[in-house]
Write an enzyme that holds these catalytic residues in place. Structure first.
Site, short mmCIF file in Angstrom:
data_model
loop_
_atom_site.label_atom_id
_atom_site.label_comp_id
_atom_site.label_asym_id
_atom_site.label_seq_id
_atom_site.Cartn_x
_atom_site.Cartn_y
_atom_site.Cartn_z
CG ASN A 92 -1.87 -1.20 1.23
OD1 ASN A 92 -2.08 -1.82 0.19
ND2 ASN A 92 -2.37 -1.56 2.40
CG HIS A 109 3.86 -1.78 -4.66
ND1 HIS A 109 2.67 -2.46 -4.75
CD2 HIS A 109 4.82 -2.69 -4.93
CE1 HIS A 109 2.92 -3.74 -5.06
NE2 HIS A 109 4.21 -3.91 -5.16
CB CYS A 122 16.42 14.13 -10.76
SG CYS A 122 16.21 15.70 -9.87
CB SER A 187 -5.52 -10.62 -4.72
OG SER A 187 -4.61 -9.77 -5.43
#
Ligand code: APR
Length: 250
Positions: A92, A109, A122, A187
Site C-alpha cells: 500500500n 510500491h 534526479c 490477493s
C-alpha cells in the site's frame, strides 16, 4: 478463532495489501468493485510505458488516494498491527501504517504521500499535501522539478518499474527473520510481494493468510500454514487483545 499467535511467535511480520485499507474508502484493485476491475483503462495508465502522458492520471489516482487516506486515518487493523509491534512490509502507498504508529515499514510500491522527479537519476523528492485534481499543484507539488526541470510525479511504483531496492532488501531481511509471517488483505497476484510468504515458510516461519475472501489457490495449501477467512479489522484486534492478555497474565 482457528489461529492466534502464540508466545513462540516473537517476531511478527505483516505483509499488507489494499484490503487492509479498503474500509477507509480507498477500495481495492481487484475483485468485483476493485479500481482496476471498474476501469481497465486506468490500470493501463499505471504502466511505465504510458509515461509521461499518464502523469495527470497518476496525480488524480494516487493524489486522491493520499487525500482519502489522510482524511480517514488508520483502521483498527492498522492500529492492531502497530500495537502488536509487528514489522511491516506493505504494497500500500497510503501511509496508514506509519500514521497508526508502525515504525518499521518497508513500502514496496512507494508512497502516494511523496512527490519525486520523473527523472529517476534526479534526487528531488518532497512530501505531498493531499488534495484533489490531476495537476501536481493540486497536491502541493511543483509541476516542474526544482532541481532539473523535468516533470514531477507521485512516488508510486508503476507496473514494469523497478521496486525501490532499499524496500526490497528490508522486506527480504524481515521475511528471513520472521517467526510469524502474516499476509493480510492481498490477493497475492503481484510479484515480488507474492513470493515472500513461501520464502518466509522456507525460512521456518509460521505463515498465515488473513482475507475476507481468500483466493482459492491459497486455500489449496501452498504457502500458508493457516488460511483465515475473515475481516482484518476483526482478526487483528482479536490477536492484539489476546497477546495483551497473555502479557498481562503470564
Ligand atoms: N479484510 C481482509 N481482506 C480483505 C478485506 C478485509 N476487510 N477487504 C478486502 N480484502 C481482500 C480481498 O479479498 C483481496 O484478496 O484484500 C485483497 C485485495 O487484493 P487486491 O485488490 O489485488 O490488492 P493487492 O493485493 O494489494 O494488490 C497488489 O497490485 O495494482 C497493484 O500496486 C497495486 O499494491 C497493489 C498490488
Amino acid at each position: 478463532m482457528s489461529f492466534r499467535p502464540g508466545p513462540q511467535h516473537r517476531r511478527i511480520v505483516v505483509l499488507s495489501g489494499a484490503g487492509l485499507s479498503a474500509r477507509t474508502g480507498l477500495g481495492t484493485f481487484r475483485g468485483p468493485d476493485g479500481l482496476w476491475s471498474l476501469d481497465p483503462q486506468l490500470e493501463e495508465a499505471m504502466h511505465a510505458s504510458a509515461l509521461p502522458g499518464s502523469i495527470p492520471a497518476l496525480w488524480r489516482v494516487w493524489g486522491d488516494m493520499a487525500r482519502v487516506a489522510a482524511a480517514h486515518g488508520p483502521t483498527p487493523g492498522h492500529f492492531a498491527i502497530a500495537r502488536m509491534g509487528a514489522q511491516v512490509i506493505t504494497q500500500n502507498v497510503d501511509g496508514l501504517h506509519q500514521a497508526a504508529g508502525s515504525e518499521d515499514v518497508a513500502e514496496l510500491h512507494g508512497s502516494a504521500r511523496r512527490a519525486v522527479c520523473l527523472d529517476p537519476r534526479c534526487p528531488w523528492s518532497a512530501p505531498l499535501v493531499p488534495g484533489e485534481g490531476d495537476r501536481a499543484e493540486d497536491h502541493g507539488a511543483p509541476s516542474a522539478c526544482p532541481v532539473c526541470g523535468a516533470p514531477t510525479r507521485p512516488d508510486v511504483v508503476l507496473f514494469d518499474e523497478q521496486l525501490p531496492a532499499a524496500a526490497i532488501d528490508r522486506a527480504l531481511a524481515l521475511t528471513r527473520a520472521a517467526d510469524l509471517f502474516v499476509v493480510v488483505g492481498s490477493s497475492g497476484v503481484v510479484m515480488p510481494a507474492a513470493q515472500l510468504a513461501p520464502r518466509a515458510r522456507a525460512a521456518g516461519a509460521t505463515t498465515v493468510l488473513v482475507d475476507i475472501d481468500p483466493p482459492r489457490e491459497a486455500s489449496r495449501g501452498g504457502s500458508f500454514d493457516h488460511v483465515l477467512r475473515g475481516d482484518a479489522h476483526e482478526v487483528l484486534p482479536d490477536w492484539e487483545r489476546a497477546r495483551r492478555d497473555v502479557a498481562a497474565n503470564p
